[in-house]
Design an enzyme around this catalytic site. Structure first.
Site, PDB file in Angstrom:
ATOM      1  N   HIS A 134      -9.485   5.394  -5.661  1.00 43.14           N
ATOM      2  CA  HIS A 134      -8.945   5.540  -7.014  1.00 43.14           C
ATOM      3  C   HIS A 134     -10.059   5.996  -7.959  1.00 43.14           C
ATOM      4  O   HIS A 134     -11.163   5.464  -7.915  1.00 43.14           O
ATOM      5  CB  HIS A 134      -8.392   4.202  -7.522  1.00 43.14           C
ATOM      6  CG  HIS A 134      -7.088   3.826  -6.905  1.00 43.14           C
ATOM      7  ND1 HIS A 134      -6.582   2.535  -6.943  1.00 43.14           N
ATOM      8  CD2 HIS A 134      -6.160   4.560  -6.233  1.00 43.14           C
ATOM      9  CE1 HIS A 134      -5.414   2.501  -6.323  1.00 43.14           C
ATOM     10  NE2 HIS A 134      -5.138   3.710  -5.886  1.00 43.14           N
TER      11      HIS A 134
ATOM     12  N   LYS B  51      -8.294  12.762  -2.568  1.00 41.93           N
ATOM     13  CA  LYS B  51      -7.894  13.575  -3.712  1.00 41.93           C
ATOM     14  C   LYS B  51      -9.125  14.116  -4.431  1.00 41.93           C
ATOM     15  O   LYS B  51     -10.138  13.428  -4.560  1.00 41.93           O
ATOM     16  CB  LYS B  51      -7.061  12.734  -4.692  1.00 41.93           C
ATOM     17  CG  LYS B  51      -5.642  12.478  -4.229  1.00 41.93           C
ATOM     18  CD  LYS B  51      -4.845  11.789  -5.320  1.00 41.93           C
ATOM     19  CE  LYS B  51      -3.393  11.614  -4.909  1.00 41.93           C
ATOM     20  NZ  LYS B  51      -2.606  10.930  -5.968  1.00 41.93           N
TER      21      LYS B  51
ATOM     22  N   ARG C  93      -4.091   7.074   2.411  1.00 41.94           N
ATOM     23  CA  ARG C  93      -2.888   7.805   2.040  1.00 41.94           C
ATOM     24  C   ARG C  93      -2.353   8.443   3.308  1.00 41.94           C
ATOM     25  O   ARG C  93      -3.099   8.759   4.235  1.00 41.94           O
ATOM     26  CB  ARG C  93      -3.207   8.879   1.005  1.00 41.94           C
ATOM     27  CG  ARG C  93      -3.798   8.349  -0.306  1.00 41.94           C
ATOM     28  CD  ARG C  93      -4.146   9.481  -1.247  1.00 41.94           C
ATOM     29  NE  ARG C  93      -4.666   8.982  -2.517  1.00 41.94           N
ATOM     30  CZ  ARG C  93      -5.962   8.831  -2.793  1.00 41.94           C
ATOM     31  NH1 ARG C  93      -6.864   9.162  -1.863  1.00 41.94           N
ATOM     32  NH2 ARG C  93      -6.369   8.375  -3.960  1.00 41.94           N
TER      33      ARG C  93
ATOM     34  N   TYR D 217      -2.753  -4.289  -8.312  1.00 47.54           N
ATOM     35  CA  TYR D 217      -2.697  -5.171  -7.153  1.00 47.54           C
ATOM     36  C   TYR D 217      -3.044  -6.615  -7.493  1.00 47.54           C
ATOM     37  O   TYR D 217      -2.664  -7.527  -6.760  1.00 47.54           O
ATOM     38  CB  TYR D 217      -3.603  -4.628  -6.042  1.00 47.54           C
ATOM     39  CG  TYR D 217      -3.104  -3.305  -5.523  1.00 47.54           C
ATOM     40  CD1 TYR D 217      -1.925  -3.231  -4.783  1.00 47.54           C
ATOM     41  CD2 TYR D 217      -3.758  -2.124  -5.817  1.00 47.54           C
ATOM     42  CE1 TYR D 217      -1.429  -2.024  -4.334  1.00 47.54           C
ATOM     43  CE2 TYR D 217      -3.279  -0.901  -5.364  1.00 47.54           C
ATOM     44  CZ  TYR D 217      -2.112  -0.862  -4.635  1.00 47.54           C
ATOM     45  OH  TYR D 217      -1.616   0.333  -4.204  1.00 47.54           O
TER      46      TYR D 217
ATOM     47  N   ARG E  13      -0.462   0.918   2.634  1.00 46.13           N
ATOM     48  CA  ARG E  13      -1.606   1.060   1.716  1.00 46.13           C
ATOM     49  C   ARG E  13      -1.556  -0.043   0.655  1.00 46.13           C
ATOM     50  O   ARG E  13      -2.582  -0.640   0.317  1.00 46.13           O
ATOM     51  CB  ARG E  13      -1.564   2.446   1.080  1.00 46.13           C
ATOM     52  CG  ARG E  13      -2.680   2.762   0.084  1.00 46.13           C
ATOM     53  CD  ARG E  13      -2.643   4.260  -0.223  1.00 46.13           C
ATOM     54  NE  ARG E  13      -3.292   4.620  -1.473  1.00 46.13           N
ATOM     55  CZ  ARG E  13      -4.589   4.912  -1.594  1.00 46.13           C
ATOM     56  NH1 ARG E  13      -5.377   4.857  -0.538  1.00 46.13           N
ATOM     57  NH2 ARG E  13      -5.101   5.263  -2.765  1.00 46.13           N
TER      58      ARG E  13
ATOM     59  N   HIS F  73       3.365   4.407   2.409  1.00 45.88           N
ATOM     60  CA  HIS F  73       2.528   3.907   1.319  1.00 45.88           C
ATOM     61  C   HIS F  73       2.571   2.382   1.218  1.00 45.88           C
ATOM     62  O   HIS F  73       1.662   1.773   0.639  1.00 45.88           O
ATOM     63  CB  HIS F  73       2.981   4.533  -0.002  1.00 45.88           C
ATOM     64  CG  HIS F  73       1.844   4.891  -0.911  1.00 45.88           C
ATOM     65  ND1 HIS F  73       0.931   5.875  -0.602  1.00 45.88           N
ATOM     66  CD2 HIS F  73       1.464   4.383  -2.108  1.00 45.88           C
ATOM     67  CE1 HIS F  73       0.044   5.970  -1.580  1.00 45.88           C
ATOM     68  NE2 HIS F  73       0.347   5.076  -2.504  1.00 45.88           N
TER      69      HIS F  73
END
Length: 313
Positions: free
Chosen positions: A282, A184, A160, A291, A259, A256
């Site tokens: 994730h 995160k 990120r 994806y 990414r 992004h």
């Protein structure tokens, strides 16, 4: 552009609630206790303020009909279904907090369905486009070396943008070829760098000291501004726009996008979803699954373009 030098990672400012009702301030404090980031707490407050514009009735007294009126109000303001769904999610969290605090017994959002949101496939780049982008910086300059290293690391690791600009020296292990990323939810993950990113980092780090002000070598950021401090998300956003133009990439890309390219190209080359999920950080595999659709769409496009029996438009 500010010329001040940030010796610590830059964080988003907290949304002030001086003119808000007390329950919003209490809710924000409760979200802090849950460990939510400043950015997430700010988003909740913004959404709940937006809800307050639909009626004079205090949010704490809302019933199901008030929420339906609010959604209708948002639609009348030309808010996208995605925005409406996000606002509804914020309301759900607010009322769950009210229930936990025994301020009410019901959640008026319980029987309201989310607005239908189309999920467009994330924008990505072909491998050729990525190569052109990575080769765009002028590596005869210190800033070019820095930018080259940033792009290589971004693509090699699928970071990120906040993880990239806040990367510190202690998180980099060049001899082992790994980064230790805190993402995160303060979750830590190890990501391999790969040969190209390692070489680009070594070249940049060998002259990184040139960006540090004299007698002020306290900044631990890997990627320094011209003033010798931490970069911002906006700094890198402008850089990637500049290099996309140099690379003749005509699509509108953002940090992004690299990414997305990282994940899509891994899956194209046979990586399994679980591994890609771990690399991206994730929490839910379903987030990573998008994806596979990107890769499938790409294969379909190639088939239509090159197969002699494919339907020609």
């Amino acid at each position: 552009m500010s010329k001040t030098r940030a010796t610590k990672p830059r964080s988003p400012s907290l949304t002030t609630t001086e003119n808000d009702p007390p329950f919003l301030t209490e809710f924000r404090i409760a979200m802090l206790a849950r460990g939510l980031s400043t950015r997430t707490r700010n988003a909740y407050i913004r959404d709940l303020r937006l809800c307050g514009e639909s009626t004079d009735k205090p949010l704490t007294d809302w019933v199901e009909r008030d929420i339906l009126v609010c959604l209708s109000y948002l639609q009348g303001q030309d808010k996208l279904p995605r925005t409406q769904a996000r606002v509804l999610a914020s309301l759900r969290q607010f009322f769950l907090w009210q229930i936990a605090e025994k301020k009410r017994e019901d959640n008026p959002c319980e029987h309201i369905k989310n607005p239908k949101v189309d999920k467009p496939l994330p924008k990505t780049l072909s491998e050729t486009q990525v190569t052109n982008l990575l080769n765009s910086p002028d590596i005869s300059t210190i800033l070019g070396l820095r930018d080259k290293a940033m792009l290589e690391v971004m693509y090699a690791c699928g970071l990120r943008v906040s993880e990239l600009v806040n990367l510190s020296l202690e998180q980099v292990n060049l001899s082992a070829g790994w980064l230790q990323i805190v993402g995160k939810g303060n979750k830590t993950r190890l990501i391999p760098l790969g040969e190209y990113a390692v070489k680009a980092l070594e070249s940049y780090l060998s002259c990184r000291h040139e960006l540090l002000p004299l007698a002020k070598a306290d900044c631990q950021a890997v990627f320094l501004t011209e003033q010798g401090g931490y970069m911002t998300r906006h700094n890198f956003w402008h850089l990637i726009k500049k290099y996309a133009q140099i690379a003749n990439i005509n699509t509108n890309i953002s940090p992004h996008t690299l990414r997305h390219a990282f994940a899509t190209h891994l899956i194209n080359h046979g990586a399994d979803l679980r591994s890609v999920q771990l690399l991206l950080g994730h929490s839910d595999l379903s987030t990573t699954q998008i994806y596979t659709h990107v890769a499938t769409a790409r294969l379909q496009s190639l088939h239509e373009q090159h197969h002699p029996r494919a339907e020609q438009s």
